[in-house]
Design an enzyme around this catalytic site. Structure first.
Site: not given
Length: 389
Positions: A109, A112, A144, A227, A359
């Protein structure tokens, strides 16, 4: 006997689990519509209720049949597959779903970035149209399994003249293309499960675009919700960290104290409530794609995994003193539950970051589930190119 059970029997009769390779058996399972029974016919499913997959899996497990490698290809199975089904073209579904389930193609993926982790909509990796292709340049991080991956789901910016959520597009990227550079990121455990990926002039055919141009945020939201289901939901009692602690408690009288007993029972109840909530969430998915409520599952899972792995070291502190020599390892995949308590304690620290930080999960729950006032966002409605970075 139901037609579903007959299909499983036919599969087992035609492909002996003891002599058939994993890839061959799983491909045949896909062809029988037994990969994801809730998917449409011809795409690994039979158009049945999602819950009936449990029947199939139980029968196959009892026969010792090969199972999909969730450790090595969790992103493909849990994220790419449902996203391709929801937004991919017919050609894309025919091309990717079968080898994905058979495990002959492994996925990662590319979401990010160094400046777009918690705020995923701030991705700056650019994809510029060039004829029938897109040319991609940028950097991704915390990827990952990228060192094992054949393919990737990629979120890139295709328009900087509109607000950030509106200017992204979603692609499938061939990780073997020239210009893809995968570099290891060593973690607190000593291994390099994560990677940073540099993309320099990588060409992606427009036929590998998932959804419309500019629809990337909508497609990515579907991926992220799936996910969080994959991370947080489960249906086996005492799965994960709590099962390991409970087993140690039952087998080793020396670790039992009244104080530890009370804490163990508290965590056992908490994780069981989360498990049952996950089952309820799975049942609600019969009505469609998962929604923002998946953030609550992911938040609970991360908190409990960290607390229970810490409790395991309180019960048996000496277990945390033995570890390997921190030689860097490039893992092939697999569950971290097979490692020792010290490793599990360290690895669980990442649970509150991966798949969306805790968060951010609290913000999603507050705004999209509870309907509380949203945080002030100074970049709202501003063209991405005009947002200070």
């Amino acid at each position: 006997m139901s037609d579903l059970h007959e299909r499983v029997e036919q599969l087992l009769a035609s492909y002996d689990p003891q002599t058939t390779t994993s890839a061959e058996f799983l491909a045949a399972q896909f062809d029988q519509g037994l990969a994801w029974v809730h998917f449409p016919e011809g795409k690994g499913g039979l158009g049945l209720a999602r819950g009936r997959q449990l029947e199939v899996d139980a029968l196959l497990d009892a026969a010792g049949a090969p199972r999909p490698d969730l450790g090595r290809n969790s992103i493909g199975l849990g994220m790419a597959a449902p996203t391709i089904l929801a937004f991919g073209s017919e050609e894309m579904q025919q091309r990717y779903l079968r080898p994905l389930f058979a495990g002959t193609e492994v996925w990662c993926q590319l979401f990010s970035e160094p400046g777009a982790g918690s705020d995923l909509a701030a991705v700056a990796t650019r994809a510029v149209r060039d004829g029938d292709d897109w040319v991609v340049d940028g950097q991704k991080v915390w990827t990952s399994g990228a060192h094992n991956a054949d393919l990737a789901i990629l979120l890139a910016r295709t328009d900087t003249s509109v607000p950030k959520h509106a200017g992204m597009t979603y692609f499938i990227l061939d990780m073997t293309e020239p210009g893809v550079d995968v570099r290891p990121l060593r973690q607190i455990t000593g291994e390099a499960e994560f990677n940073e990926v540099f993309l320099s002039g990588v060409r992606v055919p427009d036929s590998n675009r998932v959804g419309d141009v500019g629809q990337g945020w909508k497609v990515a939201t579907t991926t992220l919700n799936n996910e969080r289901v994959a991370i947080g939901a489960g249906n086996v009692r005492e799965a994960g960290q709590i099962g390991l602690v409970a087993r140690r408690w039952r087998e080793d009288v020396s670790v039992r104290t009244p104080g530890h007993h009370a804490e163990l029972m508290q965590w056992w109840v908490d994780t069981e409530v989360t498990r049952l909530a996950g089952e309820r969430l799975s049942q609600s998915l019969e009505a469609g794609q998962p929604g923002p409520e998946t953030s609550a599952m992911k938040l609970a899972f991360a908190h409990q995994a960290q607390q229970v792995s810490g409790f395991a070291l309180e019960v048996a502190p000496e277990d945390g003193l033995t570890y390997h020599d921190w030689t860097m390892v490039r893992p092939e995949g697999g569950s971290f539950l097979g490692h020792g308590p010290g490793y599990r304690y360290l690895r669980a620290k990442g649970n509150s970051i991966e798949g969306g930080t805790s968060e951010i999960m609290r913000n999603v729950i507050a705004e999209r589930v509870l309907g509380l006032p949203a945080d002030h966002r100074p970049d709202k409605g501003i063209a991405f190119k005009d947002v200070p970075r």
